[in-house]
Each structure stands twice: as C-alpha cells, then as structure tokens.
Design an enzyme around this catalytic site. Sequence first.
Site, short mmCIF file in Angstrom:
data_model
loop_
_atom_site.label_atom_id
_atom_site.label_comp_id
_atom_site.label_asym_id
_atom_site.label_seq_id
_atom_site.Cartn_x
_atom_site.Cartn_y
_atom_site.Cartn_z
N THR A 117 0.87 -1.18 0.00
CA THR A 117 0.00 0.00 0.00
C THR A 117 0.91 1.23 0.00
OG1 THR A 117 -0.03 0.15 2.38
CG2 THR A 117 -1.75 -1.19 1.38
N GLU A 125 -5.64 -3.86 -0.91
CA GLU A 125 -5.99 -5.01 -0.08
C GLU A 125 -7.06 -5.88 -0.73
OE1 GLU A 125 -5.59 -1.93 0.84
OE2 GLU A 125 -4.65 -1.72 2.79
N LYS A 141 -15.21 16.47 10.91
CA LYS A 141 -16.13 16.32 12.04
C LYS A 141 -16.49 17.70 12.56
CE LYS A 141 -14.30 11.93 12.27
NZ LYS A 141 -13.02 11.65 11.65
N TRP A 185 -20.83 14.65 10.66
CA TRP A 185 -19.80 14.39 9.66
C TRP A 185 -20.10 15.16 8.37
CZ3 TRP A 185 -18.58 8.41 9.43
CH2 TRP A 185 -18.01 8.02 10.67
P1 ADP Z 1 -3.71 3.30 -0.82
O1 ADP Z 1 -4.76 2.77 0.10
O2 ADP Z 1 -2.41 2.72 -0.55
O3 ADP Z 1 -3.75 4.78 -1.00
P2 ADP Z 1 -5.24 2.13 -2.87
O4 ADP Z 1 -5.08 2.38 -4.32
O5 ADP Z 1 -5.35 0.77 -2.39
O6 ADP Z 1 -4.00 2.80 -2.27
O7 ADP Z 1 -6.41 3.05 -2.32
C1 ADP Z 1 -7.65 2.54 -1.95
C2 ADP Z 1 -8.56 3.67 -1.54
O8 ADP Z 1 -8.75 4.58 -2.62
C3 ADP Z 1 -9.94 3.23 -1.16
O9 ADP Z 1 -10.00 2.76 0.15
C4 ADP Z 1 -10.73 4.52 -1.37
O10 ADP Z 1 -10.61 5.39 -0.26
C5 ADP Z 1 -10.04 5.16 -2.53
N1 ADP Z 1 -10.79 4.88 -3.76
C6 ADP Z 1 -10.56 3.93 -4.67
N2 ADP Z 1 -11.45 4.01 -5.69
C7 ADP Z 1 -12.28 5.04 -5.39
C8 ADP Z 1 -13.42 5.62 -6.02
N3 ADP Z 1 -13.88 5.20 -7.20
N4 ADP Z 1 -14.02 6.65 -5.40
C9 ADP Z 1 -13.58 7.13 -4.21
N5 ADP Z 1 -12.51 6.62 -3.58
C10 ADP Z 1 -11.87 5.59 -4.15
#
Ligand code: ADP
Length: 541
Positions: free
Chosen positions: A185, A330, A438, A443
Amino acid sequence: MGQMMNQPLLISSIVEFASRHNGGSEIVSRRVEGDMHRYTFRECHQRSRRLANALQGLGVKMGDRVATLAWNGYRHLEAYYAVSGSGAVLHTINPRLHPEQVAYIINHAEDQLLFFDLTFLPAIEAVAAHCKMIKGYVLMTDRAHMPADSKIPDLMCYEDLINSHSDDYTWPQFDENSAATLCYTSGTTGNPKGALYSHRSTVLHAYASALPNALNVTSHDTVLPVVPMFHVNAWGLPYSVPLTGARMVFPGPALDGKSLYELFESEGVTMSAGVPTVWLGLINYALQNKLKFSTFRRTVIGGSACPPAMMNTLIDEFGVEVVHAWGMTEMSPLGTACVLSSKHKAMPQDEQRKILQKQGHAIFGVDMKIVDDDGKELPWDGVGYGHLLVKGPWIISSYFKGEGGDVLQDGWFPTGDVATIDSDGYMQITDRSKDVIKSGGEWIGTIDLENIAMAHPAVMQAACIGIYHPKWDERPLLIVVRRPGQEVSREELLAFYEGKIAKWWTPDDVVFADALPLGATGKVQKNKLRDHYKDHKLPTA
Ligand code: ADP
C-alpha cells in the site's frame, strides 16, 4: 463428491491459454528506449518461458521474491508470467514512492532479484547500497542501451538473459493458494504494508473483473491500461485481458495527455482504465486542441472519486462510457463497478448520471456491508452512511509478515472508507474515514464538496480538508487550483455552493494553490494539505 478434474487455478494457465487460443492477439508497447514494439501473445509466452529458465538459472526458488520497478510494457508482462508462473513471487514496486520507502519495502520483502527499466537506473544506483538481500540487478533493455559503466556491480542485461536461455520450459503445477504477487500500500500513515496475493485469488479476480457488468473486456477490444502495472497489478488487466483475446497497448513512461492521445488514435484503443488525475491531462489536451476520439468507447475510472464534471465531459463531449469502479490494494483491487441496471435505463438522464457517479455494485465474489461505530449493520437505504467492510476470496486476511496484527473484524476487512449503499446494492463512498470533517459532532463528506467545486468552469482541481475550529472542532477549507488563464474569487466559489448542499456543509474558506500534492498512486495527499494549512485562520463570521 463432484467428479470434475481438479486443476489448480494458476497464473501460468492464463498466458498458456492466451498463447494457445488467442496466440495471434497483439501486444503493442511504447518502449522506454523511445520506439514502438509489437509482438503476439504467442511470442510473449515463449519469452516468458525463456525468462522462467533464466530465473531458475539465477537460483530463484519457489516463494522467493523477485521485484520489478518498471512501466507498463511487454518486458514487464513477461516478468509477471515468468516470476509467478515459475512459483516465485512478483513484487511490483511503485517508483513514485520516496527512495527511503523503496529501500524499506525491498528489504521488508527480502527481494532476491530486481528487474528495472532504464528510467530508474539513477534511482536504483542511489538505493542499491541499502538493499543487502538483492543478489542480482537486471536492466530491462537490450545490449545497445546498457550503460558503459554503472555503480551497480554485475548489472545484467534483460535481452542477453532471455537470449541465453531456451524456451523449453513446462510451467510447474502447485497449490493454487501459493503466493503469486506482492504489492505494498502507499503508506500514507506509517510504513507501507504488503498485500500478498495468491494464484487462486488472482485468477478468480481476473474472471470476475472481466465480466460484462464489471470491466467488460471482450475479444473485440484494444485495451490500454494507463493504470500502472506497479499500482495493484494495473487493476488486474494483465491477467483479465489475456483471458478474453483482446489486444493490449502499453504506454510505457509517456503518460501525458498528448502522448496518450496519439497512442489511443494510432492504435485504435477502445478501452482504458486509470485514476482521475491521468484523465484530467488527456481531457485537457483533447479539449484545448479540439480533438475527438475515433475508437475510444469505454473507460474505467477509480482509485479516487471520479468528479461528475469529468464524467460528464467524457460522456457528452467525447462519447466515452465511464465505468466508475472502487477497490483497494488489499482487495486485488476490484470491489465494485458502476454499470446501470435495466431498472435505471428507464430513468431520465440526470437521474442516471447520479447513479453512474456512485462507486457501484459489488462484483460477484465480493460481499460488503456498512456498520455504525459499534459495528451494527446499517440499512441499505442510500442515505445512512457507515464504515464499509468487505469480504471475499481476493481480499487480504492479513498483511504480509503479519504487519498490523489482526486486521479482520468478525471475518470482514474494514476498508477505512465511509459509504452508503442503496436498496439496489449500489455503493457510494462519502469519504475516507480519516478525511471526513467532524463538525459539531456531525460528519461532512469531502468528496461531495470537491465535486461541486470541480463543476465550476474555472476550477481544475479541488480538495477539501478539516481545519481546527474553536466552536465546531473542525470546519471545511477548500483548496482550489484554477484552470490556466481563468479567474474565480473566493466569494464566487462559496456562492456556487448555494442550493447544492446543506448550508452548514459549505466550506468556511477558500484558498488558491498552483498545484495539489499528489501521492504515488495519483491521489491528493490530504495529510500534506492538513499539515500545510494547519495554522490557517478561518474567518469568524
Ligand atoms: P492506498 O490505500 O495505498 O492509497 P489504494 O489504491 O489501495 O492505495 O487506495 C484505496 C482507496 O482509494 C480506497 O479505500 C478509497 O478510499 C479510494 N478509492 C478507490 N477508488 C475510489 C473511487 N472510485 N471513489 C472514491 N474513492 C476511491
């Protein structure tokens, strides 16, 4: 017991199938060396087998980690198949990470070999001394492009390595639950953590993500993955595309709007996938030069929320269908994709767009739920939001080497996202829980606030963060990057929110910036913005 053949689901079966049944399908790559390269899946399979023999010759054993630091291209694809197919574990490293993080994950993964593109020679020379476990470095180029001398001792040449081995190689058969690939990640907080995918999880993810209501890849497509092969395996496209017989086009390092546009046109690309920031570059280039796409029909956008203004431009100006998708490292990464159901097709267009802006419906294999702070499941009414939890065969059960301890909650993986789910099962992300503002015990989701700002014609990019407020704890601050040559004032932007959102959600202030800090996967780094603006004084109205 059923009486079916018990064949393990292995990554090698994908390239084997592609070579045998769609062997003539083409793979086109823009090389780091500057020219274009073309060959077929049959040749890709042949060279992957040569590379598998080479890995064996270099002493790579089942389960050993072999790292890559490379753009999207045919040599990287060969490494995908040769490393995992031979039973070793492919560790794709994101070159946009800080060099200290690159060294950290190389050591944490205990990588034995490192394959890298010419672009990254200086970066590797800088970190090599800190990577004690690496036994060999392979530069992914031919003899003519090898450096005359390098700080890396015994630097190997990829093409020499391939050419000195035969393609006489039979893919080994082993337990489908064996580790296949490792992806870290981006580690916005703390050190990056590894997600260790298995052969089984990768093959199942490939089947499910190719489905019509997901990425919808067919043999008629020419697919250009803009999403890098170092970002969650290019969302699985190097596995799902060869299943289908589609043609593949790899952009190499040239990800600017002009280079991408030219490649889309010259290669007749029909389908693509990437994060919103890359589409921004491509759309701006096409709009500024009054260009249209002649073959491009569908794109998958994910990684962060696709702003509605971007979706509307792609559909209305360019006739490109947008599939909004959501997932995470993940989750291999795909969890949901947004495609209209037959019920939605009868709705007026603006209602349809509201659905398309959601992150979408679970793809088969993934289950999801939203829960409150006490873990109680919330109803699917499209309004109430809660913490989003997921489970399925391509979702991690723990991080590599047990980092972070037990991550599951009653068998579910907490995504760190806050979402709603409607009665048809369409999920919409409100925010990441760490980014939610917050305010007075309530929220405020930042994605909505950003989407509204980005619908203003003078706004190119916007990000919203919570700023300390003595009465409300936090209040929203909007940070805006204006389009080149465009003017818009703080007051005009605040007025733009009127009638679009509950009044108390309206940002308290607007600041203008030249650019937003982007992380290794093209997402706005809100932690950096929070740091930068932590002393910003909100107006006291
Ligand atoms: P990292 O978590 O390491 O930044 P990831 O690419 O695994 O990299 O990121 C996953 C996160 O990206 C998700 O948990 C979410 O918050 C965000 N995410 C992914 N796709 C979308 C989407 N279509 N819209 C909004 N958020 C998104």
